[in-house]
Design a protein around this motif. Structure first.
Motif, PDB file in Angstrom:
ATOM      1  N   TYR A   1      14.662 -14.058 -67.688  1.00 17.42           N
ATOM      2  CA  TYR A   1      15.070 -12.778 -68.258  1.00 17.42           C
ATOM      3  C   TYR A   1      14.013 -12.245 -69.215  1.00 17.42           C
ATOM      4  O   TYR A   1      13.641 -11.070 -69.152  1.00 17.42           O
TER       5      TYR A   1
ATOM      6  N   VAL B   1      12.163  -8.733 -68.491  1.00 11.82           N
ATOM      7  CA  VAL B   1      12.591  -7.593 -69.299  1.00 11.82           C
ATOM      8  C   VAL B   1      11.451  -7.067 -70.163  1.00 11.82           C
ATOM      9  O   VAL B   1      11.345  -5.867 -70.404  1.00 11.82           O
TER      10      VAL B   1
ATOM     11  N   LEU C   1      17.989 -10.228 -63.536  1.00 12.13           N
ATOM     12  CA  LEU C   1      18.757  -9.621 -64.625  1.00 12.13           C
ATOM     13  C   LEU C   1      17.846  -8.796 -65.540  1.00 12.13           C
ATOM     14  O   LEU C   1      18.252  -7.750 -66.052  1.00 12.13           O
TER      15      LEU C   1
ATOM     16  N   SER D   1      18.256  -4.875 -66.324  1.00 13.25           N
ATOM     17  CA  SER D   1      18.332  -4.376 -67.697  1.00 13.25           C
ATOM     18  C   SER D   1      17.328  -3.246 -67.927  1.00 13.25           C
ATOM     19  O   SER D   1      17.653  -2.227 -68.548  1.00 13.25           O
ATOM     20  N   ASN D   2      16.103  -3.413 -67.419  1.00 18.32           N
ATOM     21  CA  ASN D   2      15.103  -2.344 -67.528  1.00 18.32           C
ATOM     22  C   ASN D   2      15.614  -1.055 -66.906  1.00 18.32           C
ATOM     23  O   ASN D   2      15.500   0.031 -67.491  1.00 18.32           O
TER      24      ASN D   2
ATOM     25  N   PHE E   1      18.758   0.661 -68.913  1.00 21.61           N
ATOM     26  CA  PHE E   1      18.551   1.271 -70.229  1.00 21.61           C
ATOM     27  C   PHE E   1      17.322   2.182 -70.287  1.00 21.61           C
ATOM     28  O   PHE E   1      16.986   2.689 -71.352  1.00 21.61           O
TER      29      PHE E   1
ATOM     30  N   MET F   1      17.282  -3.338 -74.169  1.00 23.60           N
ATOM     31  CA  MET F   1      16.753  -4.270 -73.167  1.00 23.60           C
ATOM     32  C   MET F   1      16.582  -5.670 -73.742  1.00 23.60           C
ATOM     33  O   MET F   1      16.964  -6.667 -73.127  1.00 23.60           O
TER      34      MET F   1
ATOM     35  N   VAL G   1      20.168  -7.231 -75.306  1.00 24.73           N
ATOM     36  CA  VAL G   1      21.122  -7.750 -74.320  1.00 24.73           C
ATOM     37  C   VAL G   1      20.778  -9.181 -73.924  1.00 24.73           C
ATOM     38  O   VAL G   1      21.616  -9.923 -73.415  1.00 24.73           O
TER      39      VAL G   1
END
Length: 506
Positions: free
Chosen positions: A45, A49, A170, A174-175, A178, A190, A193
């Motif tokens: 992650y 991210v 994930l 996330s990128n 948001f 980002m 989370v």
């Protein structure tokens, strides 16, 4: 002594891998290793991210390219501290609680990064998160190897690499989720989370049993017996595993008490001396093998293909953002699919065939990628379709070849070959080598490609991959189907066995 000689002789005679009747999967061991492997999501992650968040951080905090590059790659060096500390911590408080420590540390780091008002605080959060990543990378494969029965240990201990890819997915989600927020909020969400996965890891760890091998090291035989009964394929295997662990821990085989007194070394004291200052020949070879496989995993350049795939594809001739994004998604998809294939074949065809095939495929792919990029680089005004196609195809074949063997195998091979007393802290050294190599390569690739061209950089990685194949072929024996307590015998050379026999006779 005579009994031990006979036992060693019998083990030597049965060195060749034997055909094993496949038992049904142990669901309890499967659940335990799934929970432990969640720790690997943290690394995946964070890497993914940050690749997207850095675009917004650079504009919001007005950072230079150098600061952004350091921000992206430095977590691998920070995780060195975590992996080094994790070995000692897990010997002291246990594998299960070390997983919880990893989750708490990463939780704090994610919050600090998400709330950081400036670059300095952001780097502090990155440092804290890196320590958590180092903890997680070391303890997840150790716990899994110690819980899993021999029949499916390869299958179960390959889970951390699968979960790293889950974390990458994930991170990309996330990128995307948001990206449309205001610039000063998007990257904070980002990164912030990232505090969610550690919560699930900590809660899951509370439901897990402690490692039976750690319990025996503490003299808690009754608890170890109950865990082994649940995580073994049969009652006979459970009794055999307990007997072998007791022997490795120096506890008499006839001792059947639930709690026994053990020496302080069961808490990890004296391990560094036994590993680094006065190791036996077999321990020295095991340590070199464990560190070597982790070093070559990263030295072959896999992080370059993952982190800089848009740069590579752009250099190859893909200009549109849609094309770059599609090619990058193809890299992630190929990597994930091939890792799943490796997961189901580790216990069927063995470690060495997968590892050697993986390394050979990487060598061919890296040579092809070097040729393709060199041709494109030397013909900037011509659109060489074959060179562009070769570059794209070899990037995909490179990550695919990596994932069928060298991706998951270091997390399988290292924990299973290290002796019980040295396992936690030995893996901390191996993971430290892994992270340092990854950090150095990730933070120097752009400079390297400017110095020797991007094609030359991949020719260099091809040379390193060739050295890795030679190392694997000459140094790593097959371990499929062996119990963890048998591993040290595999690394004893014939002349060392002869010396040991003479010593025991005298």
């Amino acid at each position: 002594m005579v009994e031990k000689m006979e036992r060693n002789t019998a083990s030597d005679a049965s060195m060749a891998p034997q055909t094993i009747e496949r038992p049904r999967r142990n669901k309890y061991a499967f659940a335990c290793t799934m929970l432990a492997s969640m720790a690997s999501i943290l690394l995946g992650y964070d890497v993914a991210v940050m690749s997207g968040a850095a675009l917004f951080i650079k504009d919001d905090l007005k950072l230079s390219d150098t600061k952004v590059e350091v921000l992206m790659g430095i977590i691998n060096l920070y995780s060195l501290f975590g992996s080094t500390l994790a070995g000692r911590t897990s010997d002291w408080i246990g594998r299960r609680y070390t997983l919880i420590v990893a989750a708490v540390i990463f939780f704090v780091g994610a919050l600090v990064m998400g709330l950081a008002p400036n670059y300095a605080i952001l780097m502090i959060g990155r440092f804290v998160a890196g320590i958590g990543v180092g903890y997680a990378l070391m303890i997840a494969p150790v716990y899994t190897a110690e819980v899993a029965p021999a029949s499916c240990r390869g299958f179960l201990t390959s889970f951390p690499e699968v979960f790293i890819n889950g974390g990458v997915l994930l991170g990309y989600i996330s990128n995307f989720a948001f990206a449309k927020l205001p610039e000063h909020l998007s990257w904070r969400f980002m990164l912030g989370v990232g505090a969610v996965p550690p919560i699930f890891l900590a809660v899951g760890a509370l439901a897990m049993p402690e490692s039976p091998r750690w319990l025996v090291m503490q003299g808690r035989l009754g608890e170890a017996r109950r865990v082994l009964a649940k995580t073994s394929d049969s009652e006979k295997e459970s009794e055999l595993r307990l007997s072998e662990i007791k022997e490795a821990a120096g506890i008499p085989e006839h001792c059947n008490d639930d709690v026994v007194q053990v020496s302080k070394r069961s808490h990890g004291e004296g391990v560094w001396k036994e590993m680094l200052i006065r190791p036996t020949p077999s321990v020295r070879r095991i340590l070199i093998a464990a560190i070597g496989i982790h070093f070559f995993q990263q030295a072959s350049g896999i992080d370059v293909a993952v982190l800089y795939s848009p740069t590579i594809f752009k250099k190859a001739g893909i200009k549109s953002k849609e094309g770059l994004l599609g090619a990058t998604v193809a890299v992630g998809f190929t990597k994930t699919i091939c890792i799943l294939v490796a997961t189901f074949f580790l216990d069927k065809i063995g470690r060495r065939p997968l590892l050697l095939s993986s390394s050979f495929g990487m060598i061919i792919s890296l040579l092809g990628l070097g040729i393709g990029l060199t041709m494109v680089d030397h013909n900037p005004e011509k659109k060489l379709s074959w060179a562009i196609g070769l570059s794209i195809a070899t990037v995909l074949s490179f990550v695919g070849s990596f994932s069928i063997g060298l991706g998951p195998l270091p997390w399988v091979y290292g924990p299973e070959i290290l002796p019980l007393k040295l396992r936690a802290q030995g893996m901390s050294l191996a993971v430290a080598a892994n992270r340092v190599t990854s950090g150095v390569i990730g933070m120097t690739f752009l400079s390297l490609s400017h110095a020797i061209t991007i094609g030359g950089a991949f020719f260099l990685f091809a040379g390193i991959a060739t050295l890795s194949w030679i190392f694997f072929y000459t140094f790593l024996p097959e371990t499929r189907g062996r119990t963890l307590e048998e591993m040290e015998i595999l690394f004893v050379k014939p002349r060392d066995k002869k010396k040991e026999t003479i010593t025991m006779l005298s």
